[in-house]
Design an enzyme around this catalytic site. Structure first.
Site, PDB file in Angstrom:
ATOM      1  N   LYS A  45      -3.019  -2.827  -8.096  1.00  0.00           N
ATOM      2  CA  LYS A  45      -2.076  -1.697  -8.227  1.00  0.00           C
ATOM      3  C   LYS A  45      -1.402  -1.595  -9.605  1.00  0.00           C
ATOM      4  O   LYS A  45      -0.263  -1.136  -9.734  1.00  0.00           O
ATOM      5  CB  LYS A  45      -0.974  -1.745  -7.134  1.00  0.00           C
ATOM      6  CG  LYS A  45      -1.448  -2.003  -5.738  1.00  0.00           C
ATOM      7  CD  LYS A  45      -2.704  -1.284  -5.343  1.00  0.00           C
ATOM      8  CE  LYS A  45      -2.560   0.194  -5.162  1.00  0.00           C
ATOM      9  NZ  LYS A  45      -3.875   0.817  -4.803  1.00  0.00           N
ATOM     10  N   HIS A  92      -9.900  -8.532  -9.855  1.00  0.00           N
ATOM     11  CA  HIS A  92      -8.499  -8.925  -9.635  1.00  0.00           C
ATOM     12  C   HIS A  92      -8.379 -10.451  -9.637  1.00  0.00           C
ATOM     13  O   HIS A  92      -7.364 -10.993  -9.201  1.00  0.00           O
ATOM     14  CB  HIS A  92      -8.000  -8.426  -8.271  1.00  0.00           C
ATOM     15  CG  HIS A  92      -7.831  -6.932  -8.165  1.00  0.00           C
ATOM     16  ND1 HIS A  92      -7.270  -6.157  -9.138  1.00  0.00           N
ATOM     17  CD2 HIS A  92      -8.121  -6.081  -7.145  1.00  0.00           C
ATOM     18  CE1 HIS A  92      -7.246  -4.882  -8.729  1.00  0.00           C
ATOM     19  NE2 HIS A  92      -7.761  -4.813  -7.531  1.00  0.00           N
ATOM     20  N   SER A 122       3.763  -0.157  -5.024  1.00  0.00           N
ATOM     21  CA  SER A 122       2.442   0.445  -4.883  1.00  0.00           C
ATOM     22  C   SER A 122       1.595  -0.372  -3.890  1.00  0.00           C
ATOM     23  O   SER A 122       0.907   0.186  -3.025  1.00  0.00           O
ATOM     24  CB  SER A 122       1.765   0.508  -6.258  1.00  0.00           C
ATOM     25  OG  SER A 122       0.510   1.124  -6.177  1.00  0.00           O
TER      26      SER A 122
HETATM   27  N1  PPS Z   1      -4.499   8.400 -14.305  1.00  0.00           N
HETATM   28  C1  PPS Z   1      -3.480   7.708 -13.826  1.00  0.00           C
HETATM   29  N2  PPS Z   1      -2.273   7.761 -14.432  1.00  0.00           N
HETATM   30  C2  PPS Z   1      -1.217   7.063 -13.959  1.00  0.00           C
HETATM   31  N3  PPS Z   1      -1.260   6.280 -12.843  1.00  0.00           N
HETATM   32  C3  PPS Z   1      -2.441   6.198 -12.214  1.00  0.00           C
HETATM   33  C4  PPS Z   1      -3.596   6.892 -12.661  1.00  0.00           C
HETATM   34  N4  PPS Z   1      -4.602   6.601 -11.814  1.00  0.00           N
HETATM   35  C5  PPS Z   1      -4.110   5.775 -10.880  1.00  0.00           C
HETATM   36  N5  PPS Z   1      -2.805   5.532 -11.097  1.00  0.00           N
HETATM   37  C6  PPS Z   1      -1.892   4.717 -10.285  1.00  0.00           C
HETATM   38  O1  PPS Z   1      -2.263   3.338 -10.363  1.00  0.00           O
HETATM   39  C7  PPS Z   1      -1.960   2.697  -9.108  1.00  0.00           C
HETATM   40  C8  PPS Z   1      -3.236   2.121  -8.534  1.00  0.00           C
HETATM   41  O2  PPS Z   1      -3.565   1.008  -9.324  1.00  0.00           O
HETATM   42  P1  PPS Z   1      -5.029   0.401  -9.344  1.00  0.00           P
HETATM   43  O3  PPS Z   1      -6.018   1.394  -9.746  1.00  0.00           O
HETATM   44  O4  PPS Z   1      -4.928  -0.862 -10.120  1.00  0.00           O
HETATM   45  O5  PPS Z   1      -5.241   0.037  -7.788  1.00  0.00           O
HETATM   46  S1  PPS Z   1      -6.259  -0.999  -7.199  1.00  0.00           S
HETATM   47  O6  PPS Z   1      -5.583  -2.303  -7.097  1.00  0.00           O
HETATM   48  O7  PPS Z   1      -7.428  -1.085  -8.071  1.00  0.00           O
HETATM   49  O8  PPS Z   1      -6.570  -0.495  -5.874  1.00  0.00           O
HETATM   50  C9  PPS Z   1      -1.377   3.763  -8.198  1.00  0.00           C
HETATM   51  O9  PPS Z   1       0.037   3.700  -8.382  1.00  0.00           O
HETATM   52  P2  PPS Z   1       1.114   4.278  -7.326  1.00  0.00           P
HETATM   53  O10 PPS Z   1       0.950   5.770  -7.355  1.00  0.00           O
HETATM   54  O11 PPS Z   1       2.452   3.852  -7.845  1.00  0.00           O
HETATM   55  O12 PPS Z   1       0.802   3.678  -5.986  1.00  0.00           O
HETATM   56  C10 PPS Z   1      -1.995   5.025  -8.802  1.00  0.00           C
HETATM   57  O13 PPS Z   1      -1.340   6.211  -8.482  1.00  0.00           O
END
Ligand code: PPS
Length: 283
Positions: A45, A92, A122
């Protein structure tokens, strides 16, 4: 509280979902890396999908963004070994569990860090929405689990510190989610510089547009889901990834007491960390 459940098993002291089989985790150390492998590393996340999307556009079609190295059973590792193009491998994994050959071959790695308070929130939503993760009672119980590393992938602090301790071995590039939110243009330039990719400012602008939160979220609605279409070992459902994409959501969740407990733990654990001064902890 027991960490073990039908969905979770503990390996090397770290909770994994059953989507990462113990057999696969055991055999990771025999994995053959290639000199040009690129690792995309994160605690869950932290913005992994965002980073992977940027990579996709930086390299266009000349690479394969694989499924995470710790996802699946041993046949997955064979699949990875058969990929003909340059591999971008999300993970991860804590540094100590990374296949040794990546270290021996000094593969490039990009590690994305997000304010652990927002990361915690998240991941809380992920626990609630993701059928591959156990049911949790509520924010209060979950908060204690996160703080003590009793969540999937273990302690945020240990994860960060394991990668920081070995940062020079692989020349790892550290990126910060909040800095990317603030200035994605400079962040994309920094990534391309690290990878030695020549790119014009116009091309960078294009990538910034294509990888915005709204653009990526909209694209998910149009895509079919297949078992390999996330870069997270915890789910194949991309719809679970794009929630809010904001900075500071933790303020809606943390009580004053929880905030104090978190700060105490952070200050203790991160006391000797050089990365700590770059982490956007107060946002
Ligand atoms: N383009 C872009 N810009 C800004 N934020 C973004 C973007 N893409 C993904 N997210 C946010 O990143 C969070 C998910 O993180 P990960 O991709 O690492 O998730 S995972 O662990 O791989 O499942 C998750 O955060 P939260 O919205 O706070 O839950 C996503 O919304």
């Amino acid at each position: 509280m027991s960490l073990q459940s039908d969905l979770i098993h503990v390996f090397n002291g770290i909770p994994f979902t059953t989507r990462s089989s113990a057999e696969l985790l055991r055999s990771l150390d025999e994995f053959q890396a290639r000199h040009d492998d690129l690792l995309l590393v994160s605690y869950p996340k932290s913005g992994t999908h965002w980073l992977a999307e940027i990579m996709k556009h930086l390299y266009s079609s000349k690479v394969s963004i694989t499924s995470p190295i710790e996802f699946g059973n041993v046949s997955k590792l064979e699949e990875l070994s058969n990929i003909p193009t340059k591999r971008i491998i999300p993970t991860h994994l804590n540094f100590n569990m990374l296949p040794a050959d990546f270290k021996a071959k000094k593969c490039k790695a990009i590690y994305i860090i997000r304010n652990p308070k927002d990361t915690a929130v998240s991941l809380f939503h992920y626990y609630r929405d993701n059928p591959n993760l156990p049911t949790i009672e509520g924010w209060g119980t979950y908060f204690d689990m996160f703080l003590h590393g009793e969540v999937v992938c273990g302690s945020w602090f240990d994860h960060i510190l394991s990668w920081e301790e070995h940062r020079n071995e692989m020349g790892t590039l550290f990126l910060y989610y909040e800095a990317m939110k603030k200035d994605i243009f400079q962040s994309v330039k920094k990534i391309s510089h690290y990878l030695g990719i020549n790119i014009t400012d116009n091309e960078v602008h294009e990538i910034c547009k294509k990888t915005s939160f709204s653009e990526m979220k909209n694209n998910v609605e149009k895509e079919n889901t297949d078992p390999n279409n996330t870069v997270c070992s915890l789910t194949s459902n991309k719809k679970l990834i794009f929630r809010k994409g904001t900075v500071g959501d933790w303020k809606q969740y943390f009580s004053n007491k929880q905030n104090r407990l978190f700060d105490e733990m952070y200050n203790t654990k991160m006391d000797s960390s050089n990365l700590a001064k770059h982490i956007h902890y107060d946002n």
